[in-house]
Design an enzyme around this catalytic site. Structure first.
Site, PDB file in Angstrom:
ATOM      1  N   ASN A 167      38.670  42.904  43.040  1.00  0.00           N
ATOM      2  CA  ASN A 167      37.681  43.895  43.465  1.00  0.00           C
ATOM      3  C   ASN A 167      37.913  45.257  42.839  1.00  0.00           C
ATOM      4  O   ASN A 167      38.184  45.341  41.640  1.00  0.00           O
ATOM      5  CB  ASN A 167      37.588  43.900  44.998  1.00  0.00           C
ATOM      6  N   ASP A 220      36.882  46.641  49.360  1.00  0.00           N
ATOM      7  CA  ASP A 220      36.005  46.064  48.333  1.00  0.00           C
ATOM      8  C   ASP A 220      35.967  46.993  47.116  1.00  0.00           C
ATOM      9  O   ASP A 220      36.993  47.215  46.478  1.00  0.00           O
ATOM     10  CB  ASP A 220      34.630  45.778  48.984  1.00  0.00           C
TER      11      ASP A 220
END
Ligand code: BGC
Ligand code: CA
Length: 325
Positions: A167, A220
């Site tokens: 990510n 994320d």
């Protein structure tokens, strides 16, 4: 005053990869599982979309990064391939395109893997990582993926192996540290980064989500501001958190009306707007139908922070063109 505005009433299944195009002053972002790339002009709210046809290793489109000197060329993560697509400025508002070239395919050992986040480092190399197929957000086979580097001579190298869900990526302005997120480790890492060689080492943890009491939030996408602080999208967390990596502490939180925040980037003429994407995956159909904020893309202003212009992919254009059949 911090202000959060949804760009348009449109929402996306897995909005991701926000990227400010400096040349044309628009925001690029993707809808991964739909295979779409969108561009949004904040000045007139005009929005255009391309759908990328399925490639040799899948139909997801996980990021879209403009090529320096030719911003209509985008390198995208297509399935588990890195592909070149062209999106002319004068294209109709919706268009389906086919990849002009497949630059590399990775993770042959795990055919259902796909690319996820990708970003250019300060030297203009692309760093992009993969992940296994999910049964739900963050639920997947571990350590079957990797973080790759697409060099400016189009060679590819492995930056970090045994990754689970590759990510967020960010580099400090001194170009000495790379920050990186492997989501299901629930941690943000720092590495020493060598700009000249593109090599990283000395991994350490900047923030441990569980120790920081962030509950089920999944780290994320990520960006960095001009003070060196990290801004991280928290999937399931309704928020973006700002971390001072020097002390490993959360120094601010920004609440958003969407639950599953996926990524962030700085944009706007002076890079003081934080653009934020979100996802509908993992939210009930009812909620998605009635709450248009879920999966929305947001512009956050009034933060009193700014980022730097992003770096495009710096590749020799004649070399890139030689890959087009
Ligand atoms: C991935 C999603 C995943 C999420 C978890 C995103 O970057 O594209 O598939 O569920 O991260 O935070
Ligand atoms: Ca992401």
């Amino acid at each position: 005053m911090v202000d959060v505005k949804q760009l348009t009433p449109l929402s996306y299944q897995l909005g991701e990869g926000p990227y400010w195009d400096e040349t044309n002053q628009y925001l690029l972002f993707v809808d991964i599982m739909k295979g779409d790339v969108h561009r949004h002009y904040p000045d007139n709210l005009k929005q255009q979309t391309i759908h990328v046809e399925e490639g040799p290793t899948g139909d997801s489109v996980s990021f879209a990064l403009p090529v320096e000197g030719k911003p209509s060329y985008l390198v995208v993560g297509l399935g588990r391939s890195l592909a070149l697509v062209e999106w002319p400025l004068d294209a109709p508002d919706t268009l389906t395109v086919k990849a002009k070239a497949i630059l590399h395919s990775v993770d042959q050992h795990s055919p259902t893997n796909r690319f996820n986040d990708g970003k250019c480092d300060p030297m203009g190399r692309i760093w992009a990582g993969t992940m296994a197929a999910e049964t739900a957000p963050g639920v997947l086979a571990k350590h079957k993926a990797a973080l790759y580097t697409l060099n400016t001579d189009l060679s590819i190298a492995t930056g970090v192996d045994k990754i689970s869900l590759s990510n967020g990526l960010a580099w400090n302005k001194e170009a000495t540290t790379m920050y990186y997120i492997d989501s299901t480790d629930y941690a943000i890492y720092a590495f020493n980064y060598n700009a000249a060689s593109g090599k990283i080492d000395n991994r350490r943890t900047v923030l441990d989500y569980k120790a920081a009491s962030l509950g089920d939030d999944i780290p994320d996408g990520m960006t960095i501001d001009n003070n060196g602080n990290l801004w991280v999208a928290n999937f399931y967390g309704h928020k973006v958190i700002c971390i001072d990596p020097q002390v490993g502490k959360i120094i601010r939180q920004v609440s958003l009306p969407a639950s599953n925040i996926t990524s962030v980037c700085w944009g706007g003429t002076d890079y003081s707007t934080l653009y934020v994407t979100s996802s509908q995956v993992g939210i009930s159909e009812d909620k998605v139908r009635t709450d248009k904020a879920q999966g929305g893309v947001f512009a956050v202003t009034g933060l009193g922070a700014q980022g730097a212009p992003p770096t495009n992919f710096k590749v020799d254009l004649s070399l890139l063109k030689s890959k087009i059949n």
